[in-house]
Design an enzyme around this catalytic site. Structure first.
Site, short mmCIF file in Angstrom:
data_model
loop_
_atom_site.label_atom_id
_atom_site.label_comp_id
_atom_site.label_asym_id
_atom_site.label_seq_id
_atom_site.Cartn_x
_atom_site.Cartn_y
_atom_site.Cartn_z
CB CYS A 199 16.31 16.58 47.99
SG CYS A 199 15.42 17.49 49.52
CD GLU A 209 21.96 19.14 45.06
OE1 GLU A 209 20.83 19.63 45.16
OE2 GLU A 209 22.19 18.00 45.55
CG HIS A 262 20.08 19.10 48.64
ND1 HIS A 262 19.34 19.46 47.51
CD2 HIS A 262 19.01 19.10 49.65
CE1 HIS A 262 18.22 19.85 47.68
NE2 HIS A 262 17.83 19.53 48.97
#
Length: 256
Positions: free
Chosen positions: A118, A206, A204
């Site tokens: 990002c 994560e 993202h």
């Protein structure tokens, strides 16, 4: 025949470019995005702490609040991961300029590999000379399907990919010498790759349903997201996504 000696773990420095919002920070024992990515890579290693330790020697570095002292000596690491952030990658705050400078130093050094996520994807592109800035198409939020290039299909082992998104800043052009990985209708540069050197994604991997839902609710309460935008995004927050698969591709990249 003797058993093969396992390679040493990759020394991966996580450059933290933000602090999670309070509810997320608390869930990860106040250990920041280093802990969020540690959890992602643990899941990418099958959920085993032992397998994670065998694959990665992880360290976290706060490059926002401690930018004068936080950066690891490139000789002591094998790779860095630049995290996402609420900040704008195109601004000229001292810590952002220092991050771009450090990233260029690693690129020029030619040994330390770089993963961008990002904001990190945008910083890496900026360091490589590409234009970054605000998207005229607005926010891209929650779980979003991406169209993959042939290189993207090869790298991720799928024809399409679903990833969590939380951005309205974009990379306007693929950095020179990189291989495009994916695009969406909202964002043409969803990722790029140079074998053995860099890999970056706008989304993202994560983020979990919990993280993205908490951020959406907070930004809705702050009037950053209107009702329609919020309801659409929160309705997709629990959709299946390929975060772990992307992390496994990162691990493969680190061993190329």
């Amino acid at each position: 025949m003797g058993s093969q000696i396992a390679p040493p773990p990759i020394r991966l420095a996580i450059l933290e470019t933000d602090t999670p919002i309070p509810s997320v920070q608390a869930k990860y024992d106040n250990k920041g995005y280093g802990a969020v990515f540690t959890d992602l890579f643990r899941r990418a290693c099958g959920g085993s702490d032992e397998a994670l330790r065998a694959a990665l020697d992880l360290s976290a570095h706060d490059v926002v609040n401690q930018y004068e002292t936080a950066y690891p000596d490139p000789e002591t690491i094998d790779a860095v991961l630049i995290t996402g952030s609420k900040h704008n990658s195109f601004e000229d705050e001292e810590w952002i300029l220092r991050l771009v400078q450090y990233t260029r130093r690693l690129l020029e050094g030619g040994r330390v590999r770089i993963i961008g996520v990002c904001f990190g994807h945008q910083i890496l592109a900026r360091a490589m000379g590409a234009k970054v800035g605000r998207s005229v198409r607005g926010w891209e939020l929650s779980v979003v399907p991406m169209s993959l290039t042939e290189q993207g299909k090869k790298l991720f082992g799928k024809d399409t990919l679903r990833i969590m998104q939380m951005h309205r800043d974009i990379v306007h052009e693929h950095p020179q010498g990189t291989l495009p990985l994916a695009h969406t209708d909202v964002c043409a540069v969803q990722g790029f790759y140079v074998p053995g050197r860099v890999i970056a994604v706008q989304g993202h991997p994560e983020f979990t349903e919990y993280i993205v839902s908490e951020v959406l609710r907070m930004r809705h309460d702050q009037k950053i997201f209107g009702d329609n935008l919020f309801e659409d995004a929160i309705g997709r927050a629990a959709d299946e996504h390929d975060g772990v698969l992307i992390a496994q591709a990162f691990l493969k990249f680190l061993r190329e």
